[in-house]
Design an enzyme around this catalytic site. Structure first.
Site, PDB file in Angstrom:
ATOM      1  N   HIS A   1       0.845  -1.198   0.000  1.00  0.00           N
ATOM      2  CA  HIS A   1       0.000   0.000   0.000  1.00  0.00           C
ATOM      3  C   HIS A   1       0.881   1.248   0.000  1.00  0.00           C
ATOM      4  CE1 HIS A   1      -3.037   2.946   1.284  1.00  0.00           C
ATOM      5  NE2 HIS A   1      -2.244   3.249   2.293  1.00  0.00           N
TER       6      HIS A   1
ATOM      7  N   ASP B   1       6.471  22.447 -25.857  1.00  0.00           N
ATOM      8  CA  ASP B   1       6.433  21.081 -25.323  1.00  0.00           C
ATOM      9  C   ASP B   1       7.486  20.994 -24.233  1.00  0.00           C
ATOM     10  OD1 ASP B   1       6.360  18.185 -24.998  1.00  0.00           O
ATOM     11  OD2 ASP B   1       5.388  18.121 -26.956  1.00  0.00           O
TER      12      ASP B   1
ATOM     13  N   TRP C   1       7.587  -0.419   3.907  1.00  0.00           N
ATOM     14  CA  TRP C   1       8.083   0.243   2.691  1.00  0.00           C
ATOM     15  C   TRP C   1       9.470   0.823   2.911  1.00  0.00           C
ATOM     16  CZ3 TRP C   1       9.084   5.475   1.232  1.00  0.00           C
ATOM     17  CH2 TRP C   1       8.972   6.392   2.272  1.00  0.00           C
TER      18      TRP C   1
ATOM     19  N   SER D   1      12.811   6.619 -13.494  1.00  0.00           N
ATOM     20  CA  SER D   1      11.720   7.384 -14.087  1.00  0.00           C
ATOM     21  C   SER D   1      11.633   8.776 -13.460  1.00  0.00           C
ATOM     22  CB  SER D   1      10.413   6.623 -13.891  1.00  0.00           C
ATOM     23  OG  SER D   1       9.323   7.473 -14.066  1.00  0.00           O
ATOM     24  N   SER D   2      11.702   8.837 -12.118  1.00  0.00           N
ATOM     25  CA  SER D   2      11.601  10.130 -11.439  1.00  0.00           C
ATOM     26  C   SER D   2      12.745  11.057 -11.833  1.00  0.00           C
ATOM     27  CB  SER D   2      11.650   9.951  -9.924  1.00  0.00           C
ATOM     28  OG  SER D   2      10.620   9.148  -9.508  1.00  0.00           O
TER      29      SER D   2
ATOM     30  N   HIS E   1      13.382  11.910   3.937  1.00  0.00           N
ATOM     31  CA  HIS E   1      12.763  13.156   4.346  1.00  0.00           C
ATOM     32  C   HIS E   1      12.560  14.131   3.197  1.00  0.00           C
ATOM     33  CE1 HIS E   1      10.578  15.279   7.259  1.00  0.00           C
ATOM     34  NE2 HIS E   1      11.056  16.373   6.711  1.00  0.00           N
TER      35      HIS E   1
ATOM     36  N   GLU F   1      12.037  13.279   0.350  1.00  0.00           N
ATOM     37  CA  GLU F   1      10.955  12.640  -0.394  1.00  0.00           C
ATOM     38  C   GLU F   1       9.583  13.143   0.064  1.00  0.00           C
ATOM     39  OE1 GLU F   1      10.546  10.667  -2.924  1.00  0.00           O
ATOM     40  OE2 GLU F   1       8.521   9.907  -2.609  1.00  0.00           O
TER      41      GLU F   1
ATOM     42  N   TYR G   1       8.866  16.034   1.090  1.00  0.00           N
ATOM     43  CA  TYR G   1       8.652  17.366   0.501  1.00  0.00           C
ATOM     44  C   TYR G   1       8.466  17.273  -1.006  1.00  0.00           C
ATOM     45  CZ  TYR G   1       9.425  18.931   5.110  1.00  0.00           C
ATOM     46  OH  TYR G   1       9.277  19.087   6.455  1.00  0.00           O
TER      47      TYR G   1
ATOM     48  N   SER H   1      -1.521  27.173  -4.492  1.00  0.00           N
ATOM     49  CA  SER H   1      -1.177  28.578  -4.717  1.00  0.00           C
ATOM     50  C   SER H   1      -1.713  29.099  -6.050  1.00  0.00           C
ATOM     51  CB  SER H   1       0.348  28.771  -4.695  1.00  0.00           C
ATOM     52  OG  SER H   1       0.855  28.338  -3.480  1.00  0.00           O
TER      53      SER H   1
ATOM     54  N   HIS I   1      15.131  12.666  12.595  1.00  0.00           N
ATOM     55  CA  HIS I   1      13.953  12.719  13.450  1.00  0.00           C
ATOM     56  C   HIS I   1      13.022  11.520  13.193  1.00  0.00           C
ATOM     57  CE1 HIS I   1      11.835  15.408  10.258  1.00  0.00           C
ATOM     58  NE2 HIS I   1      11.568  14.167  10.034  1.00  0.00           N
ATOM     59  N   HIS I   2      13.315  10.748  12.140  1.00  0.00           N
ATOM     60  CA  HIS I   2      12.549   9.524  11.909  1.00  0.00           C
ATOM     61  C   HIS I   2      13.073   8.390  12.768  1.00  0.00           C
ATOM     62  CE1 HIS I   2      10.325  10.917   8.321  1.00  0.00           C
ATOM     63  NE2 HIS I   2      11.369  11.695   8.178  1.00  0.00           N
TER      64      HIS I   2
ATOM     65  N   THR J   1       6.920  26.960   6.470  1.00  0.00           N
ATOM     66  CA  THR J   1       5.600  26.389   6.190  1.00  0.00           C
ATOM     67  C   THR J   1       4.517  27.332   6.686  1.00  0.00           C
ATOM     68  OG1 THR J   1       6.627  24.244   6.541  1.00  0.00           O
ATOM     69  CG2 THR J   1       4.248  24.268   6.306  1.00  0.00           C
TER      70      THR J   1
ATOM     71  N   LYS K   1       3.870  30.074   4.317  1.00  0.00           N
ATOM     72  CA  LYS K   1       2.991  29.692   3.207  1.00  0.00           C
ATOM     73  C   LYS K   1       1.527  29.690   3.648  1.00  0.00           C
ATOM     74  CE  LYS K   1       5.123  26.952  -0.065  1.00  0.00           C
ATOM     75  NZ  LYS K   1       5.593  28.025  -0.855  1.00  0.00           N
TER      76      LYS K   1
ATOM     77  N   ARG L   1       1.758   0.543  15.168  1.00  0.00           N
ATOM     78  CA  ARG L   1       1.396   0.428  13.756  1.00  0.00           C
ATOM     79  C   ARG L   1       1.860  -0.922  13.217  1.00  0.00           C
ATOM     80  NH1 ARG L   1       5.892   4.177  10.683  1.00  0.00           N
ATOM     81  NH2 ARG L   1       4.785   3.461   8.855  1.00  0.00           N
TER      82      ARG L   1
END
Lengths: 532, 180
Positions: free
Chosen positions: A78, A107, A143, A170-171, A254, A256, A258, A269, A303-304, A329, A332, A451
């Site tokens: 998932h 293009d 994951w 790809s990314s 991390h 990732e 963002y 925006s 922090h993870h 943040t 924004k 979890r």
């Protein structure tokens, strides 16, 4: 459009070829954008089905529907599918469709690479999904692929690694394409700071992708060689350290998060100024805030992993650096609110999704701040509080922004207005059920429910039942979105500008946008003054 | 319509950045090791024999605790022959550990040490240790293995107990063990 310039390009101005070849060999940014979006929607439903399995199993205590091993496969798959298959390709799809239109380019800069970067994705996800049919099943170690657990995956392991490699490839190709397009192909009078926010946030995101996807590729390559080629990067017996994987992974992981939220900031925006009928408040400060967030994302990864063991100075550094992210943040969030302040607002579906985004993303941001407090994190770590946090930033955050963007630009893509009433029903159903699903998870986490477990103590029963009801409601609500898309060509014809308050080059081309646009670079300033 | 040459240098730079970041991922490995060794984070101690002069500080007593763990994929028995001992900083001490191969085949094992608290790691020096090299065991072989160590007199005042923990691994790949 300038007809004289148009005529001189007559030999170029052909429509798409017919049949499957149009899609297989397409180098057109609109076709590729459409394919990305359809692919992402498909993955959203596949990942969503897995979420339904998870929530059904968790609806009441005890083991009822699936084996624990399969449950673990579901949580792992998932996450991988939603992160790499649904959210990221959706934003790349929006970028493909809209960036050339927003900056007045004919293009993407590298159209053939664009085709390649899309078609790698179905291959990557076929490989990943095929593991479900293998003896031993698909990856089940989460994951995040932490060793040594992930090294016990079995047959699916090399397929997992190879599919992650392909997704990264790809990314990276997509990111290179976007950067080159934005830097080299803007309309002549569009300076960098005049670019729309969506283009800006994507430019920053693309740099993040180039910086961290190769690190992930490196980390999973190390896993691969540890398993099959006798290296010991993460094997303690050979002098390696499994904790090092966590450091390398989150150095990718991390930024990732963002990568998944900055384009959402960009979409919102664009939408809020349109429906508030005011210019975006503090455009330049938004650009600096997004750059700030991108920079800070590289120095907060640990922090993870507060609970894996870290010296006090390390904990303090990562705690304060993380909290610092709340400042840009906040800039924004306040700018969006200031944009709406005294605007003449209307509440069409894209605006509703954007407003829900601002409100609900902020809740996710606040729970993130709570998790950033190192001493408190020891309590929250690996509980449902974390699950509630990242789902709040990803579902009513990224996913709502994608929905908002889809509704906002759909008339430009199809040439017809979608069914506004159904759109609003879709919004309210999604907004209510998303909270019914994820809000109780905060309480579950604070009460200590871990979890990634298929069964739980009976004290957690009621909130889990509520969450499961919400999840099924949210899943069914998304079928409405498909219905709105399928019937979107039946609505009234859309004008070029579509929305009363819209600004930008994409609204100067006809609706639906012709197969080829901006063969001659437009004058961005003149085009925008026409809207005043 | 498209000027490819205009894009070439930018694409080149971006590709270079991609390759550099791929390399950086691998560079993190030695950086991580250096960082841990310099700071002692993670409770790492010296991995090769060190020579140290004895200068006992008889006024201080430090309790050394020995902990042993066997990795779940290693079929071994592994214990410290004494659970703990009291030592003076600056004097050399010896302890022994006993391991037994429970498998019916030839095995190569490796002990991996860790010190707690991590801040004491740099003051705990091993002069001889069975963990410096991998240990070969015949089927069902039982063997006593030596450790010689010294605690530096510069050990910070607030440390009165040091825990030395060993995890015993089978060096064969995890995959091979899972299948067994």
């Amino acid at each position: 459009m300038n007809t004289a310039a148009h005529d001189s390009h007559d030999h170029d101005d052909h429509g798409p070829v017919k049949g499957i070849r149009r899609w297989l060999f397409s180098t057109n940014h609109k076709d590729i954008g459409t394919m990305y979006l359809i692919f992402s929607l498909t993955m959203f439903f596949i990942g969503g089905l897995m979420a339904m399995v998870i929530r059904s199993e968790l609806a009441i205590p005890g083991l009822q529907f699936v084996h624990p091993e399969f449950f673990n496969q579901m949580t792992t798959m998932h996450a991988l599918i939603m992160v790499f298959g649904a959210v990221m390709p959706a934003f790349v799809g929006l970028a493909n469709w809209m960036i050339p239109l927003m900056i007045g380019a004919p293009d993407m800069a590298l159209p053939r690479m664009n085709n390649w970067s899309f078609w790698i994705l179905p291959v990557a996800f076929s490989i990943l999904l095929s593991t479900l049919l293998m003896p031993g099943g698909s990856p089940a170690g989460g994951w995040t692929m932490y060793p040594p657990l992930v090294l016990q995956t079995g047959n699916a392991f090399p397929f997992l690694i190879f599919s992650v490699h392909l997704m990264g490839l790809s990314s990276i190709m997509g990111a290179i394409n976007i950067i080159v397009t934005v830097i080299n192909m803007r309309a002549p009078d569009m300076s960098l700071l005049k670019m729309p926010m969506f283009v800006w946030t994507w430019l920053i995101t693309a740099y993040l992708l180039i910086a961290v996807m190769p690190v992930l590729a490196g980390a999973v390559t190390m896993l691969l060689t540890d398993q099959f080629f006798g290296t010991s990067f993460f094997l303690a017996a050979g002098g390696g350290d499994p904790v090092m994987f966590q450091h390398i992974f989150w150095f990718f992981g991390h930024p990732e998060v963002y990568i998944m939220i900055l384009p959402a900031f960009g979409v919102v925006s664009e939408i809020i100024p349109t429906f508030a009928r005011k210019k975006l408040f503090g455009h330049d400060s938004m650009v600096y805030a997004a750059s700030c967030i991108a920079f800070l994302s590289f120095i907060v990864w640990a922090h993870h992993m507060f609970t894996v063991g870290m010296p006090l100075t390390g904990q303090l550094f990562f705690m304060f650096a993380t909290m610092l992210i709340a400042v840009p943040t906040g800039v924004k969030i306040f700018n969006w609110v200031a944009t709406m302040w005294r605007g003449s607002m209307t509440f069409e579906t894209p605006m509703l999704f954007s407003l829900a985004f601002v409100f609900l993303f902020t809740i996710g941001g606040f729970s993130g701040l709570m998790l950033a407090v190192a001493p408190a994190d020891v309590q929250y770590h690996d509980t449902y509080f974390v699950v509630a946090h990242f789902h709040y930033v990803l579902v009513p955050g990224s996913v709502f922004a994608i929905m908002a963007g889809a509704y906002y630009w759909l008339p430009k893509w199809t040439g017809h207005m979608y069914n506004e009433t159904l759109g609003k029903v879709h919004f309210w159903a999604s907004a209510i059920f998303v909270n019914v699903t994820f809000f109780p998870m905060h309480f579950l986490g604070l009460a200590g429910m871990p979890r990634r477990i298929p069964d739980y103590s009976t004290q957690f029963a009621d909130f889990n039942t509520i969450a499961s009801i919400g999840a099924i409601g949210f899943g069914l609500s998304q079928l409405l979105f498909v219905w709105v898309l399928l019937t979107s060509r039946k609505g009234a014809k859309a004008t070029d500008r579509v929305w009363e308050g819209s600004h930008g080059l994409e609204w100067t081309v006809p609706s639906p946008a012709p197969y080829h646009t901006f063969a001659t670079p437009p004058k961005a300033r003149i085009a925008n003054e026409a809207f005043e | 319509m498209l000027k490819v040459s205009k894009h070439r240098s930018l694409v080149g730079q971006l590709l270079l950045m991609t390759v550099a970041m791929f390399g950086f991922g691998f560079l993190l490995v030695p950086l991580y090791d250096v960082f841990c060794e310099v700071t002692g984070f993670g409770g790492r101690t010296n991995a090769v024999a060190a020579a140290v002069d004895e200068a006992p500080d008889l006024t201080r007593e430090i309790r050394i605790e020995f902990l042993t763990t066997v990795n779940s994929y290693a079929q071994f028995e592994f214990v410290a022959d004494v659970d703990s001992m009291t030592v003076h900083p600056g004097r050399m001490y010896a302890a022994t550990f006993t391991a037994k191969n429970l498998a019916a085949g030839h095995k190569i094992a490796q002990a991996v040490p860790s010190i707690a608290p991590g801040s004491a790691a740099e003051y705990f020096t091993k002069i001889e240790c069975f963990c410096f090299t991998s240990q070969e065991f015949m089927a069902n072989e039982e063997r006593t293995m030596p450790l010689q160590f010294i605690v530096s007199p510069e050990l910070p005042d607030y440390v009165d107990t040091i825990t030395l923990q060993y995890t015993f691994f089978d060096t064969a790949p995890v995959a091979a063990n899972v299948e067994n």
